[in-house]
Design an enzyme around this catalytic site. Structure first.
Site, mmCIF file in Angstrom:
data_model
loop_
_atom_site.group_PDB
_atom_site.id
_atom_site.type_symbol
_atom_site.label_atom_id
_atom_site.label_comp_id
_atom_site.label_asym_id
_atom_site.label_seq_id
_atom_site.Cartn_x
_atom_site.Cartn_y
_atom_site.Cartn_z
ATOM 1 N N GLU A 80 0.819 -1.217 0.000
ATOM 2 C CA GLU A 80 0.000 0.000 0.000
ATOM 3 C C GLU A 80 0.849 1.262 0.000
ATOM 4 O O GLU A 80 0.560 2.220 -0.725
ATOM 5 C CB GLU A 80 -0.958 0.015 1.194
ATOM 6 C CG GLU A 80 -2.126 -0.945 1.054
ATOM 7 C CD GLU A 80 -1.778 -2.370 1.461
ATOM 8 O OE1 GLU A 80 -0.650 -2.581 1.955
ATOM 9 O OE2 GLU A 80 -2.624 -3.266 1.292
ATOM 10 N N HIS A 87 -11.086 -3.800 9.222
ATOM 11 C CA HIS A 87 -11.638 -3.724 7.866
ATOM 12 C C HIS A 87 -12.946 -2.957 7.836
ATOM 13 O O HIS A 87 -13.780 -3.179 6.965
ATOM 14 C CB HIS A 87 -11.874 -5.127 7.288
ATOM 15 C CG HIS A 87 -10.627 -5.887 6.978
ATOM 16 N ND1 HIS A 87 -9.825 -6.408 7.954
ATOM 17 C CD2 HIS A 87 -10.031 -6.206 5.797
ATOM 18 C CE1 HIS A 87 -8.803 -7.040 7.391
ATOM 19 N NE2 HIS A 87 -8.900 -6.908 6.080
#
Lengths: 336, 344
Positions: free
Chosen positions: A68, A137
């Site tokens: 990321e 999440h």
């Protein structure tokens, strides 16, 4: 010139609307390309890119390694040197891994270099709770990024806006961060065909009313509208503003509304403390609308806890329609 | 790119000469020496201006590392890009920036490259391909890979050089960037200027492998170790890496072993290394002295020529400082300018 093809409108899901925006942008501008984890043949964790790789090929729908920080930085570097990357995060929570590139590089590069460059990168963040994915999440981190000058931060609430704001973001010369609530991906709504944009930095009055202004973001817009519908049966008339853009915030639309209704409630999913509700409330307290207030400002935000796994606990973590109805009723009837 | 000459292989008579002398004409070599002096004197001038209170904040000087900046940038065009580091003055000058506008930036003036918004740590000159120094260790690595992705996608034929220090090789960004550059075969050259210390922590204490170039193996790219204070060695490694990159064969990691004479920044008390160590590098391996000796030996320049370069550089530095002093300060009313792109 786009007006002719804009006239046709049909129902699309929020995810389809985003996909259509990306396809239109790639057709119109060869500099536009997509990057992200498993966005190619897999179609993206939420199937937003879907089959775009078949249409545009793996060069323009680029799978990245699970990197990321590096991936976000590559997007920044490509943007600075003339391309128009759209970087998809698998979950908004993973922005934490890329904060360096987003906050120190993308946001500041133009300023640090005295205007010598622009950073036209778009980053898309599937956000929010309600999927049973638990604490890592399910977060809503838009206020984190909204705190950074140099970034623009948007939260489309409808398929129409998801497409129009994304197209505006792609054409914007500066870094735009888009928070897409995962529970909205399957929501359907009218979406015009062809190219159109929705301006960044403009809120939308979704429902007019005279007793209370609710400023909501993302999925909370729909919950607020549902609550407003319920309360209209009790003679309580609520105005619902969809903030749409976190930074730069459309202050005037909120100020004008509060001057009319004399009451303000902010509804947002992110953790309540130090969030968007605090900013909207303080902004009103500092504005000419302050003198019009007939009651204290109310914030309904996420609980001061990570998002839990158990579905009942998860639901209790973020504002729900019943809670909005009750809080709004109490505020308007003076029960608080 | 003045003076790019024939390859040595076609000139058997020069076969024993170091790479630099086979590949570049004398004028280019004298130009390289001049750039090294320009970097050295620029940093000495900046340091003096700082001491006199004309420059505030802090700065990271690269005095002693000039060979790597000049050797790497020698064969690059303005269209080839670099990302630089907090110790980036040398890169900026080597890539072609004007020292007057650099001084103006350090003085916080509107005529500076960043209009007084960036200072030493964000010095950049986009017009000569320098995308900027970076205050974050490892921050430029993924950005360089992104610039190389642009080069590949647009088939520009340009290469991107990513400068970083030994400290950055322990950042996650280093590993992510090298991996992506390798899997996508991007035209980027990673140049690690290993000056032995990340602030005070030595490479031996901070890095598990002996050489940073060893890490290239993990990303299936060549890892080349060079004497970073020898211009010719640096230029040769860079030339091979550039050829590879331009042919589409992917990235290279070059490790330049070098040394910084000054402390990490202006707060450094030099407690982590000995005076003897610093002295040894300064007297025995100074990149400018070694290059001058080599150039004289090979008849590229004589002492009078060297003196002329030094004097000419001194004049340019003095003029640059004067330009910076006389330039206007930014208007506080423009504080928020450049946060976003101005749109009609």
């Amino acid at each position: 010139m786009d007006a002719i093809i804009e006239t046709a409108t049909r129902e699309l899901s929020y995810a389809q609307a985003i996909q259509e925006a990306m396809a239109i942008a790639m057709e119109r501008d060869e500099r536009v390309f997509l990057m992200g984890e498993d966005i190619g043949v897999y179609g993206g964790a939420f199937q937003v890119t879907g089959d775009l790789v078949e249409r545009f090929g793996p060069e323009r729908v680029m799978d990245t390694p699970i990197s990321e920080l590096g991936g976000a930085g590559v997007a920044v570097g490509a943007a600075v040197t003339g391309l128009r990357p759209i970087f998809e995060f698998q979950f908004s929570d993973f922005a934490t891994l890329a904060m360096e590139q987003i906050v120190n590089q993308a946001a500041k590069m133009r300023y640090m270099l005295g205007g010598a460059v622009s950073v036209p990168v778009v980053m898309r963040f599937p956000a929010g709770s309600g999927t049973g994915a638990a604490a890592q999440h399910s977060q809503s981190l838009e206020a984190w990024l909204g705190h950074v000058p140099g970034l623009k931060v948007i939260q489309p609430a409808t398929p129409h806006d998801a497409k129009g704001l994304l197209l505006a973001a792609i054409e914007d010369p500066d870094p735009v961060m888009i928070f897409e609530h995962k529970l909205l991906y399957k929501m359907k709504g009218p979406v015009p065909e062809g190219h159109y944009t929705v301006p960044i930095g403009k809120a939308d009055v979704r429902r007019e009313g005279r007793d209370l202004t609710i400023v909501a973001t993302s999925i909370m817009v729909h919950k607020a509208l549902e609550a407003a519908e319920t309360l209209s049966g009790e003679g309580i008339d609520i105005e619902v503003i969809d903030l749409r853009t976190v930074r730069p915030m459309d202050r005037q639309t909120v100020i004008d509304s509060v001057r009319k209704t004399s009451r303000l409630m902010c509804v947002y999913e992110a953790v309540k403390t130090l969030g968007i509700g605090a900013e909207v409330s303080a902004m009103i307290a500092e504005s000419e609308a302050f003198d019009y207030l007939d009651a204290p400002i109310v914030r309904l935000g996420g609980a001061e806890t990570p998002i839990p796994y158990n579905p009942e606990l998860e639901k209790a973590t973020v504002p729900q329609v019943d809670g909005i109805v009750q809080a709004a009723r109490d505020l308007v009837t003076g029960a608080r | 790119m003045a003076g790019k000459a024939k390859n040595g292989a076609e000139k058997p008579n020069g076969a024993n000469l170091p790479f630099l002398y086979r590949h570049y004409d004398h004028e280019t070599l004298r130009g390289a020496l001049r750039k090294m002096h320009l970097i050295r004197q620029f940093e000495e001038g900046a340091e003096e201006s700082y001491m006199r209170g004309l420059i505030h904040g802090t700065m990271h000087l690269s005095i002693g590392q000039e060979a790597s900046a000049v050797g790497i940038c020698l064969g690059l065009t303005d269209e080839d890009q670099i990302t630089s580091t907090h110790r980036g003055h040398g890169h900026c000058i080597a890539k072609g920036a004007d020292v007057s506008r650099m001084f103006a930036e350090f003085f916080g003036k509107t005529t500076g490259y960043c209009r007084g918004r960036g200072g030493s740590m964000h010095i950049a000159d986009v017009s000569t391909g320098n995308l900027g120094a970076n205050g974050i260790v490892g921050g430029g690595l993924p950005i360089a890979v992104g610039a190389a992705l642009t080069a590949k996608k647009t088939k520009s034929g340009n290469v991107v050089v990513c400068f970083f220090g030994d400290g950055a090789n322990n950042e996650g960004a280093f590993h992510e960037a090298l991996n992506m550059a390798a899997i996508w075969k991007l035209p980027v050259i990673f140049v690690c200027e290993n000056n032995g210390y990340g602030m005070s922590t030595s490479v031996e204490r901070a890095t598990a492998v002996k050489n940073i170039a060893d890490r290239a193996a993990a990303y299936a790219m060549p890892g080349v170790i060079v004497e970073g204070n020898v211009v010719s060695d640096v230029a040769q490694a860079m030339h091979e890496a550039t050829e590879r990159a331009r042919k589409g064969e992917g990235p290279t990691l070059i490790e330049c072993k070098t040394y910084r004479y000054r402390g990490h920044s202006k707060s450094d008390r030099n407690r982590y290394r000995t005076k003897e160590e610093i002295e040894e590098w300064m007297t025995e391996r100074d990149p400018i002295e070694m290059f001058e000796a080599e150039l004289q030996e090979l008849g590229v320049i004589d002492m009078a020529g060297i003196e002329a370069i030094r004097a000419d550089v001194a004049r340019e530095i003095a003029e640059g400082i004067e330009f910076a002093k006389e330039s206007p300060m930014p208007d506080v009313a423009n504080l928020e300018k450049y946060v976003y792109t101005e749109q009609a």
